[in-house]
Design an enzyme around this catalytic site. Sequence first.
Site, short mmCIF file in Angstrom:
data_model
loop_
_atom_site.label_atom_id
_atom_site.label_comp_id
_atom_site.label_asym_id
_atom_site.label_seq_id
_atom_site.Cartn_x
_atom_site.Cartn_y
_atom_site.Cartn_z
N CYS A 67 1.39 0.99 -11.83
CA CYS A 67 1.90 -0.18 -12.54
C CYS A 67 1.16 -0.29 -13.87
O CYS A 67 0.12 0.33 -14.06
CB CYS A 67 1.67 -1.46 -11.74
SG CYS A 67 2.49 -1.47 -10.14
N GLU A 116 4.34 -12.01 -13.99
CA GLU A 116 4.96 -10.92 -14.74
C GLU A 116 6.48 -10.84 -14.59
O GLU A 116 7.02 -11.07 -13.51
CB GLU A 116 4.38 -9.58 -14.27
CG GLU A 116 2.89 -9.47 -14.49
CD GLU A 116 2.30 -8.15 -14.02
OE1 GLU A 116 1.26 -7.77 -14.60
OE2 GLU A 116 2.84 -7.52 -13.10
#
Length: 182
Positions: A67, A116
């Site tokens: 990520c 996010e």
Amino acid sequence: MQTEHVILLNAQGVPTGTLEKYAAHTADTLLHLAFSSWLFNAKGQLLVTRRALSKKAWPGVWTNSVCGHPQLGESNEDAVIRRCRYELGVEITPPESIYPDFRYRATDPSGIVENEVCPVFAARTTSALQINDDEVMDYQWCDLADVLHGIDATPWAFSPWMVMQAANSEARKLLSAFAQHN
């Protein structure tokens, strides 16, 4: 590696500025852009990684392959490629969108918040791994079905974003199809 930033977003997902990555992740983390990727080898096995203990959020937790955060002017796909090279020392096929509108907020045990807009991608590795120990402390190649069963049975053993991504039926279907297409 140079200092990374996050791209801050308003509630509609429109960029509003940038902030240094480590300064951005606090107990009051602002909404920002990220990405999440699931990498498969030629056998269709998923790379599951364990985050290094030095990571600010969720240290030592098992998660999907890699990520990160796109940098200003960088596409999500280019960011996936960059982070795969940095964290895993691996080359990959062009990333394919799996869950483009994934968004989440989660708080780790230390109080650090992830907040996010985080499109999810899948790709295949095309070279051997050369793990960066500052990012990854362990890894396993696993059958996707086994990982999904593990997530369903013991969600606490995995990162919250991985659990939430796997809970989406469309993402799960696309990941399964990707794993089977060698």
